[in-house]
Write a protein that holds these residues in place. Sequence first.
Motif, PDB file in Angstrom:
ATOM      1  N   ARG A 196      -5.169 -25.846  28.076  1.00 26.50           N
ATOM      2  CA  ARG A 196      -4.493 -25.167  29.260  1.00 26.50           C
ATOM      3  C   ARG A 196      -3.768 -23.866  28.620  1.00 26.50           C
ATOM      4  NH1 ARG A 196      -2.986 -26.797  34.282  1.00 26.50           N
ATOM      5  NH2 ARG A 196      -4.608 -28.423  34.683  1.00 26.50           N
ATOM      6  N   PRO A 197      -3.943 -22.735  29.298  1.00 27.46           N
ATOM      7  CA  PRO A 197      -3.489 -21.659  28.888  1.00 27.46           C
ATOM      8  C   PRO A 197      -2.031 -21.439  28.851  1.00 27.46           C
ATOM      9  CG  PRO A 197      -4.169 -20.983  31.110  1.00 27.46           C
ATOM     10  CD  PRO A 197      -4.526 -22.715  30.586  1.00 27.46           C
ATOM     11  N   GLY A 198      -1.388 -20.290  27.855  1.00 30.73           N
ATOM     12  CA  GLY A 198      -0.186 -19.906  27.837  1.00 30.73           C
ATOM     13  C   GLY A 198       0.891 -20.846  27.689  1.00 30.73           C
ATOM     14  N   GLY A 199       0.624 -21.808  27.037  1.00 30.43           N
ATOM     15  CA  GLY A 199       1.919 -22.934  26.996  1.00 30.43           C
ATOM     16  C   GLY A 199       2.819 -22.227  25.848  1.00 30.43           C
ATOM     17  N   LEU A 200       2.163 -21.657  24.810  1.00 23.12           N
ATOM     18  CA  LEU A 200       2.991 -21.308  23.588  1.00 23.12           C
ATOM     19  C   LEU A 200       3.033 -19.898  23.571  1.00 23.12           C
ATOM     20  CD1 LEU A 200       1.184 -23.386  20.793  1.00 23.12           C
ATOM     21  CD2 LEU A 200       3.112 -23.960  22.078  1.00 23.12           C
ATOM     22  N   ILE A 201       4.214 -19.311  23.430  1.00 21.79           N
ATOM     23  CA  ILE A 201       4.763 -17.889  23.536  1.00 21.79           C
ATOM     24  C   ILE A 201       5.499 -17.371  22.226  1.00 21.79           C
ATOM     25  CG2 ILE A 201       6.384 -16.179  24.794  1.00 21.79           C
ATOM     26  CD1 ILE A 201       4.361 -17.297  26.465  1.00 21.79           C
ATOM     27  N   SER A 202       5.041 -16.453  21.891  1.00 19.89           N
ATOM     28  CA  SER A 202       5.893 -15.682  20.799  1.00 19.89           C
ATOM     29  C   SER A 202       6.134 -14.251  20.765  1.00 19.89           C
ATOM     30  CB  SER A 202       4.971 -15.859  19.380  1.00 19.89           C
ATOM     31  OG  SER A 202       3.772 -15.117  19.561  1.00 19.89           O
ATOM     32  N   ALA A 203       7.174 -13.873  20.488  1.00 19.25           N
ATOM     33  CA  ALA A 203       7.970 -12.695  21.227  1.00 19.25           C
ATOM     34  C   ALA A 203       8.582 -11.987  20.405  1.00 19.25           C
ATOM     35  CB  ALA A 203       8.371 -12.800  22.578  1.00 19.25           C
ATOM     36  N   VAL A 204       8.712 -10.546  20.403  1.00 14.79           N
ATOM     37  CA  VAL A 204       9.516  -9.770  19.724  1.00 14.79           C
ATOM     38  C   VAL A 204      10.387  -8.782  20.781  1.00 14.79           C
ATOM     39  CG1 VAL A 204       9.646  -7.926  17.909  1.00 14.79           C
ATOM     40  CG2 VAL A 204       7.733  -9.620  17.664  1.00 14.79           C
ATOM     41  N   ARG A 205      11.542  -8.781  20.292  1.00 16.54           N
ATOM     42  CA  ARG A 205      12.825  -7.975  21.213  1.00 16.54           C
ATOM     43  C   ARG A 205      12.341  -6.358  20.646  1.00 16.54           C
ATOM     44  NH1 ARG A 205      15.404  -6.522  25.076  1.00 16.54           N
ATOM     45  NH2 ARG A 205      17.566  -6.957  25.164  1.00 16.54           N
ATOM     46  N   ARG A 206      11.935  -5.902  21.756  1.00 13.08           N
ATOM     47  CA  ARG A 206      11.799  -4.282  21.556  1.00 13.08           C
ATOM     48  C   ARG A 206      13.167  -3.537  21.455  1.00 13.08           C
ATOM     49  NH1 ARG A 206       8.509  -4.943  26.648  1.00 13.08           N
ATOM     50  NH2 ARG A 206      10.105  -4.185  27.557  1.00 13.08           N
ATOM     51  N   LEU A 240       8.649 -11.954  30.357  1.00  7.81           N
ATOM     52  CA  LEU A 240       9.293 -11.519  29.239  1.00  7.81           C
ATOM     53  C   LEU A 240       9.504 -10.057  28.952  1.00  7.81           C
ATOM     54  CD1 LEU A 240       7.869 -14.550  27.003  1.00  7.81           C
ATOM     55  CD2 LEU A 240      10.276 -14.177  27.319  1.00  7.81           C
ATOM     56  N   ALA A 241       8.370  -9.433  29.269  1.00  8.01           N
ATOM     57  CA  ALA A 241       8.521  -8.014  29.272  1.00  8.01           C
ATOM     58  C   ALA A 241       9.646  -7.334  30.035  1.00  8.01           C
ATOM     59  CB  ALA A 241       7.233  -7.254  29.629  1.00  8.01           C
ATOM     60  N   GLY A 242       9.771  -7.967  31.228  1.00 14.51           N
ATOM     61  CA  GLY A 242      10.982  -7.792  32.017  1.00 14.51           C
ATOM     62  C   GLY A 242      12.233  -8.071  31.458  1.00 14.51           C
ATOM     63  N   HIS A 243      12.291  -8.722  30.382  1.00 17.23           N
ATOM     64  CA  HIS A 243      13.811  -9.221  29.766  1.00 17.23           C
ATOM     65  C   HIS A 243      13.837  -8.280  28.361  1.00 17.23           C
ATOM     66  CE1 HIS A 243      15.625 -12.241  32.243  1.00 17.23           C
ATOM     67  NE2 HIS A 243      14.508 -12.501  32.628  1.00 17.23           N
ATOM     68  N   GLY A 244      12.886  -7.395  28.188  1.00 17.12           N
ATOM     69  CA  GLY A 244      12.829  -6.430  26.903  1.00 17.12           C
ATOM     70  C   GLY A 244      12.058  -7.421  25.981  1.00 17.12           C
ATOM     71  N   TRP A 245      11.184  -8.101  26.148  1.00 22.23           N
ATOM     72  CA  TRP A 245      10.429  -8.721  25.006  1.00 22.23           C
ATOM     73  C   TRP A 245       8.945  -8.308  25.073  1.00 22.23           C
ATOM     74  CZ3 TRP A 245      13.072 -11.883  21.512  1.00 22.23           C
ATOM     75  CH2 TRP A 245      14.331 -12.218  21.663  1.00 22.23           C
ATOM     76  N   GLU A 246       8.344  -7.944  23.724  1.00 23.70           N
ATOM     77  CA  GLU A 246       6.692  -7.988  23.915  1.00 23.70           C
ATOM     78  C   GLU A 246       6.257  -9.153  23.353  1.00 23.70           C
ATOM     79  OE1 GLU A 246       5.700  -4.389  22.100  1.00 23.70           O
ATOM     80  OE2 GLU A 246       3.847  -5.056  21.331  1.00 23.70           O
ATOM     81  N   ALA A 247       5.621  -9.847  24.526  1.00 24.76           N
ATOM     82  CA  ALA A 247       5.163 -11.346  24.259  1.00 24.76           C
ATOM     83  C   ALA A 247       3.906 -11.497  23.943  1.00 24.76           C
ATOM     84  CB  ALA A 247       5.805 -12.290  25.190  1.00 24.76           C
ATOM     85  N   GLY A 248       3.299 -12.493  23.331  1.00 25.13           N
ATOM     86  CA  GLY A 248       1.955 -13.284  23.537  1.00 25.13           C
ATOM     87  C   GLY A 248       1.849 -14.648  23.761  1.00 25.13           C
TER      88      GLY A 248
END
Length: 152
Positions: free
Chosen positions: A142-152, A110-118
Amino acid sequence: MLRQERAVARCERITVAVDLREDWPGALAAAGHDPAVPTVWIAEGLLIYLPEDAVELLLARISAQSAAGSRMGLTLGSRGVIERFGADAVPGSAASMWVSEMPDDPVGWLAGHGWEAGSHTLRERAAAYGRPISAPTQREERPGGLISAVRR
Ligand SMILES: C[S@@+](CC[C@H](N)C(=O)[O-])C[C@H]1O[C@@H](n2cnc3c(N)ncnc32)[C@H](O)[C@@H]1O
């Protein structure tokens, strides 16, 4: 439930029927979406049904339509979930239509697409919202299934 509560919408809801593997941004713009204004995107239980190239293209298009400050919520299929629940494991189930799992590094992707994600587990999020999951199921750990992100 909403009718019973006499809930009234505080926005106008416009549905746009599209195949997300195709060129949907035009249809969204025609329905009034303004890419200059921050947008909230939610893809719950969706990306797992799209082939990886379609997921990549969808994210590129979403990113192109997202002003800084836009937000995104995604659910991603955990690694190995298709092998365990997909067409070969359980023919005829909804899971038999699953075709793609999350990338190895969703936050980096997601960072590669311009998003700061958790990324979070369902268990973490449920606890954070005061609705803890008590059953010790493997899937929720299981880790990582839910993502929240903000567009930089
Ligand atoms: C498990 S459901 C997710 C439901 C969704 N979270 C909701 O609350 O309505 C999967 C959804 O993905 C949609 N879907 C799958 N492939 C699609 C595609 N190529 N274009 C648009 N929608 C698609 C299906 O129509 C279905 O509604």
